[in-house]
Every structure is written in structure tokens, then in C-alpha cells.
Scaffold this active site. Structure first.
Site, mmCIF file in Angstrom:
data_model
loop_
_atom_site.group_PDB
_atom_site.id
_atom_site.type_symbol
_atom_site.label_atom_id
_atom_site.label_comp_id
_atom_site.label_asym_id
_atom_site.label_seq_id
_atom_site.Cartn_x
_atom_site.Cartn_y
_atom_site.Cartn_z
ATOM 1 N N TYR A 85 0.825 -1.220 0.000
ATOM 2 C CA TYR A 85 0.000 0.000 0.000
ATOM 3 C C TYR A 85 0.857 1.268 0.000
ATOM 4 C CZ TYR A 85 -4.271 -2.625 0.179
ATOM 5 O OH TYR A 85 -5.308 -3.466 -0.162
ATOM 6 N N SER A 123 -15.521 -3.576 -13.480
ATOM 7 C CA SER A 123 -15.837 -4.900 -14.025
ATOM 8 C C SER A 123 -17.087 -5.473 -13.371
ATOM 9 C CB SER A 123 -14.663 -5.849 -13.773
ATOM 10 O OG SER A 123 -14.485 -5.992 -12.376
ATOM 11 N N GLN A 143 -15.309 2.961 -5.995
ATOM 12 C CA GLN A 143 -14.677 1.774 -5.400
ATOM 13 C C GLN A 143 -13.175 2.014 -5.271
ATOM 14 O OE1 GLN A 143 -16.261 -2.010 -7.364
ATOM 15 N NE2 GLN A 143 -16.998 -0.415 -8.726
ATOM 16 N N ASN A 144 -12.722 3.134 -5.831
ATOM 17 C CA ASN A 144 -11.282 3.396 -5.857
ATOM 18 C C ASN A 144 -10.788 3.892 -4.509
ATOM 19 O OD1 ASN A 144 -11.397 2.659 -8.474
ATOM 20 N ND2 ASN A 144 -11.311 4.734 -9.306
ATOM 21 N N HIS A 152 -14.550 1.691 -0.561
ATOM 22 C CA HIS A 152 -13.463 0.805 -0.120
ATOM 23 C C HIS A 152 -12.345 1.559 0.593
ATOM 24 C CE1 HIS A 152 -14.881 -2.147 -3.487
ATOM 25 N NE2 HIS A 152 -15.624 -2.207 -2.404
HETATM 26 P P1 NAD Z 1 -11.529 -3.844 -12.203
HETATM 27 O O1 NAD Z 1 -10.049 -3.740 -12.356
HETATM 28 O O2 NAD Z 1 -12.099 -5.136 -11.755
HETATM 29 O O3 NAD Z 1 -12.196 -3.487 -13.618
HETATM 30 C C1 NAD Z 1 -11.718 -2.376 -14.348
HETATM 31 C C2 NAD Z 1 -12.724 -2.010 -15.412
HETATM 32 O O4 NAD Z 1 -12.275 -0.798 -16.003
HETATM 33 C C3 NAD Z 1 -12.849 -3.069 -16.533
HETATM 34 O O5 NAD Z 1 -14.217 -3.278 -16.836
HETATM 35 C C4 NAD Z 1 -12.104 -2.393 -17.694
HETATM 36 O O6 NAD Z 1 -12.653 -2.758 -18.971
HETATM 37 C C5 NAD Z 1 -12.340 -0.931 -17.398
HETATM 38 N N1 NAD Z 1 -11.351 -0.029 -17.977
HETATM 39 C C6 NAD Z 1 -10.049 -0.258 -18.284
HETATM 40 N N2 NAD Z 1 -9.484 0.850 -18.801
HETATM 41 C C7 NAD Z 1 -10.458 1.803 -18.825
HETATM 42 C C8 NAD Z 1 -10.499 3.153 -19.245
HETATM 43 N N3 NAD Z 1 -9.426 3.769 -19.771
HETATM 44 N N4 NAD Z 1 -11.663 3.831 -19.121
HETATM 45 C C9 NAD Z 1 -12.783 3.240 -18.605
HETATM 46 N N5 NAD Z 1 -12.801 1.961 -18.189
HETATM 47 C C10 NAD Z 1 -11.651 1.250 -18.304
HETATM 48 O O7 NAD Z 1 -11.972 -2.643 -11.277
HETATM 49 P P2 NAD Z 1 -13.112 -2.540 -10.185
HETATM 50 O O8 NAD Z 1 -14.403 -3.048 -10.728
HETATM 51 O O9 NAD Z 1 -13.031 -1.135 -9.680
HETATM 52 O O10 NAD Z 1 -12.664 -3.534 -9.012
HETATM 53 C C11 NAD Z 1 -11.311 -3.547 -8.550
HETATM 54 C C12 NAD Z 1 -11.131 -3.375 -7.066
HETATM 55 O O11 NAD Z 1 -9.719 -3.125 -6.850
HETATM 56 C C13 NAD Z 1 -11.858 -2.173 -6.529
HETATM 57 O O12 NAD Z 1 -12.577 -2.577 -5.422
HETATM 58 C C14 NAD Z 1 -10.780 -1.148 -6.115
HETATM 59 O O13 NAD Z 1 -10.887 -0.821 -4.738
HETATM 60 C C15 NAD Z 1 -9.455 -1.858 -6.280
HETATM 61 N N6 NAD Z 1 -8.533 -1.070 -7.152
HETATM 62 C C16 NAD Z 1 -8.480 0.300 -7.008
HETATM 63 C C17 NAD Z 1 -7.651 1.054 -7.830
HETATM 64 C C18 NAD Z 1 -7.621 2.563 -7.645
HETATM 65 O O14 NAD Z 1 -7.959 3.038 -6.554
HETATM 66 N N7 NAD Z 1 -7.252 3.358 -8.664
HETATM 67 C C19 NAD Z 1 -6.856 0.428 -8.796
HETATM 68 C C20 NAD Z 1 -6.945 -0.975 -8.913
HETATM 69 C C21 NAD Z 1 -7.774 -1.707 -8.075
#
Ligand code: NAD
Length: 228
Positions: free
Chosen positions: A53, A172, A86-87, A104
Site C-alpha cells: 500500500y 468490471s 470503489q477506488n 473501499h
Molecule cells: P476492475 O479492475 O475489476 O475493472 C476495471 C474495469 O475498467 C474493466 O471493466 C475495464 O474494462 C475498465 N477499464 C479499463 N481501462 C479503462 C479506461 N481507460 N476507461 C474506462 N474503463 C476502463 O476494477 P473494479 O471493478 O473497480 O474492481 C477492482 C477493485 O480493486 C476495486 O474494489 C478497487 O478498490 C481496487 N482497485 C483500485 C484502484 C484505484 O484506486 N485506482 C486500482 C486498482 C484496483
């Protein structure tokens, strides 16, 4: 003022340089989530979890909001907007959105490992082993790990019930209970999904599908909504 509810996932921050999770075969920056994002991981190897992290926090601090984050802030000119994300990054806030619910958690804060309600801002990118909360327990990142309760979920459900327009960006829809939020939006509400790879789960016919990257699809939709 009409209420717009936006549910965002890792995809909205992808073009800011923060990798998504499922795009890379279920690994998060090369790590198996079981090793870094579960309470068990924290029990087994807290140092590894803390380092993971710390790296995510460093990347987040170095990243900047993109045109999708900024466009959602602009939507506030005409609508009552709530972003449910969710980010764990803070790019919505830095992009100017004033009403953001972090389902989250948020990586820029720490949390007591004894009482999840005790959270603190982190100065810089590094949270060190040995840093303690006021109760004397080790500080951990203020994030919800897989297998933990999601304290903000009922607030988020209520917000979704109030939506007059609903927008889903870059998720996703594989992580529950967040993915279930789409079921709390009323049937007659216009719903949009923006994702270059629309998730294969059944969304019903009610979603207008915009198969674009966030930096293209979000500003275009916002422009449309601002002139209606
Ligand atoms: P996920 O990674 O499961 O899915 C990502 C989605 O984003 C996919 O459907 C993909 O097609 C789409 N995507 C990819 N590039 C894109 C773009 N340029 N524009 C729009 N969409 C695009 O993500 P999730 O559903 O948020 O689940 C992942 C979990 O992991 C979350 O709970 C989150 O807390 C965590 N996470 C957070 C971060 C962050 O805070 N930035 C990064 C990675 C994972």
C-alpha cells in the site's frame, strides 16, 4: 436540481497511470490479492501489506486526475452529483468533485488495526511499521480488504435509490457488494455505462452502453447532460 449518481471503478483512473485490477489477470500490480489485500494477509505478513500500500500511495500521489475526473466535477454546475467510488485513490477529490463516497476506503488515510473508526491523515507516501493509533495498535491503510465488511454500503444504497440519472464508469462489476448497487437504482432512471470493454454480466436493456475509454466517454456524456 436533478440528482446524478456516478459509480466508478479502477477504469476511471487507468488513464491517470493507476493500473486496474482485473485487466491484469486478477493480479494487482503483480500481486495476488490474497497476499496483500485480505485480513489474513495482514495477520501473516503485515510488512508486505504495508509495503504494497505504500507503493500504491506513492503512485497515487504522483498521479494526476484526468479529463474524466474533471468532467464529473463540472457536472456539478447543473446537477446535484454524488460520486460513489470503489477506488482508493483521491483523484475525484483532486479533480474537483465535492461529494465523494469511498466504498473501499482511501489510501491517503491510516486506520487503527483495533478500531476501524479511528482514521488519520498520512503525511507523505509512507506508513511505517511501529506507527500506532491512540489506542497503541499498529496503523494500517484505511482500505476495505476482501472479506471485510463495507461500512458505507447502506449509505451508497440509499444514494442509488435517489438517483434521477445513473452513470457507471470503469468497473468490471466483479466485486460485491459494490456491484449490487446497480439494482438499487429505480427502473425508469436513465442509466449509462462507460467502459472500453463492457462487462459481460447482465445489465438488462436499461443501460445505454458507451464503449469508450473514460477520458473520451465521460467528457462527451457530461457535455450532453449539461445542455439538456
Ligand atoms: P476492475 O479492475 O475489476 O475493472 C476495471 C474495469 O475498467 C474493466 O471493466 C475495464 O474494462 C475498465 N477499464 C479499463 N481501462 C479503462 C479506461 N481507460 N476507461 C474506462 N474503463 C476502463 O476494477 P473494479 O471493478 O473497480 O474492481 C477492482 C477493485 O480493486 C476495486 O474494489 C478497487 O478498490 C481496487 N482497485 C483500485 C484502484 C484505484 O484506486 N485506482 C486500482 C486498482 C484496483
Amino acid at each position: 436540481m436533478k440528482k446524478v449518481v456516478v459509480l466508478t471503478g479502477a477504469g476511471i483512473s487507468a488513464e491517470s497511470g493507476l493500473k486496474t485490477f482485473r485487466d491484469s489477470d486478477g493480479l494487482w500490480e503483480g500481486y495476488d490479492i490474497q497476499e496483500v489485500a485480505t485480513p489474513q494477509a495482514w495477520d501473516w505478513n503485515p510488512k508486505l501489506v504495508q509495503e504494497f500500500y505504500n507503493m500504491r500511495r506513492k503512485a497515487c500521489i504522483e498521479a494526476s486526475p484526468n479529463t474524466a475526473h474533471y468532467a464529473l466535477a463540472k457536472l456539478e454546475d447543473k446537477y446535484d452529483v454524488t460520486v460513489i467510488t470503489q477506488n482508493i485513490d483521491d483523484l475525484h477529490e483532486r479533480g474537483g468533485s465535492t461529494n465523494v463516497v469511498h466504498l473501499h476506503g482511501i489510501i491517503t488515510r491510516s486506520q487503527s488495526s483495533e478500531d476501524a473508526e479511528l482514521t488519520y491523515p498520512i503525511d507523505g507516501w509512507e506508513l511505517k511499521m511501529g506507527e500506532q493509533c491512540e489506542l497503541g495498535s499498529q496503523l494500517r491503510p484505511h482500505v476495505v480488504w476482501f472479506g471485510e465488511d463495507v461500512p458505507m454500503i447502506s449509505t451508497a444504497m440509499d444514494i442509488c435509490r435517489q438517483a434521477d440519472i445513473f452513470i457507471l464508469v470503469g468497473s468490471s462489476l466483479a466485486v460485491y457488494p459494490a456491484a449490487g448497487l446497480i439494482n438499487f437504482v429505480r427502473r425508469e432512471v436513465p442509466k449509462y455505462i462507460i467502459d472500453p470493454k463492457i462487462p459481460s454480466i447482465s445489465l438488462g436493456d436499461s443501460f445505454i452502453k458507451i464503449e469508450e475509454k473514460a477520458t473520451i466517454g465521460v467528457p462527451e456524456l457530461v457535455e450532453e447532460l449539461l445542455v439538456i
